[in-house]
Write an enzyme that holds these catalytic residues in place. Structure first.
Site: not given
Ligand code: PEP
Length: 265
Positions: A23-25, A109, A111, A181, A187, A227, A248
């Protein structure tokens, strides 16, 4: 429906092909996205032991697709509108995603739940819209730290599954993927332990079995996200119900994402 691959681990009879999604956000300009996609293609061109999906921002979907179209890497988006088309300024339809080369789409997600107030009801509509055009939804669920500390993790996940998957029949859900998640792990650099992940993944699979069928549940891939790094993916993947990862931050660099993919197998 799902590709069956040879037995390699304890995911016995219903061998689910691992899936690693990046997921490049809201990162990467078009040129940066092309460079990242080229790097991944170079490293993972023929890698077929896992499904690899990258989810760039809308603005570079087509350009990234041009890069990866002849590789094993698949394209996904990070969101979509629940409507087919119409006066919905600023939105992107499921068909537009298909048109750009997408096979997957992340939906719900945390976010989006937090900053754009997406409810389970809205997520349900988006999943339906994705499935109608043949996009595989990656439906995200997860608890906050407060909810975990209050012992409410399973209750929250159950509630999200009930809301997000309400009204679907098994035959509607071809290609469905669920991502667990935990919000506190996204993050933050603080991942769930393999056992914490397995506990929730197992609950999700049992819930799918009870509410749809055990055959269906056995075939649905359940990803862990929060993470994930090259150093922790191996342990997570040892768990019977962890079928891959939604990544992410570590998906934004060729080396870390490639290493995660390779360490996952
Ligand atoms: C995500 O954005 O779905 C995610 C899991 O982010 P990260 O790996 O940075 O925790």
């Amino acid at each position: 429906m799902f590709r069956v691959v040879p037995l390699l681990s304890k995911r016995k009879e219903y061998m689910r092909k691992p899936l690693i999604a990046g997921n490049w956000k809201m990162y990467k300009t078009i040129n940066e996205a092309i460079a990242l996609a080229n790097g991944l293609k170079r490293e993972l061109l023929d890698f077929d032991k896992a499904d690899i999906v990258i989810c760039p921002p809308f603005t570079c979907l087509s350009e990234v697709y041009e890069v990866i179209m002849e590789s094993e890497i698949k394209l996904g988006a990070q969101n979509l509108c629940w409507e087919k088309e119409g006066a919905y300024t600023g939105e992107i339809s499921p068909l537009m995603l298909k048109d750009s080369g997408c096979e997957f789409v992340i939906i719900g997600h945390s976010e989006r739940r937090k900053y754009f107030l997406e409810s389970n009801e809205l997520i349900n509509k988006k999943i339906k819209a994705a499935l109608v055009v043949g996009l595989s939804p990656i439906c995200c669920v997860g608890e906050t730290l407060e909810e975990r500390e209050a012992g409410k993790t399973i209750e929250i996940i159950k509630n999200q599954l009930e809301g997000c998957l309400k009204g679907f029949a098994i035959e509607d859900m071809l290609g469905m993927v669920v991502a667990y998640e935990p919000v506190w792990a996204i993050g933050t650099g603080k991942n769930a332990t393999a056992l914490q992940a397995q506990e929730v993944h197992k609950f999700i699979r049992n819930w799918l079995a009870e509410n749809f069928s055990s055959g269906f549940a056995d075939n649905v891939r359940i990803l862990y996200g929060g993470s994930v790094k090259p150093a922790n993916i191996k342990d997570l993947m040892k768990e019977a119900d962890v079928d891959g990862a939604l990544v992410g931050g570590a998906s934004l660099e060729v080396s870390s994402f490639t290493q995660i993919v390779k360490n996952a197998i």
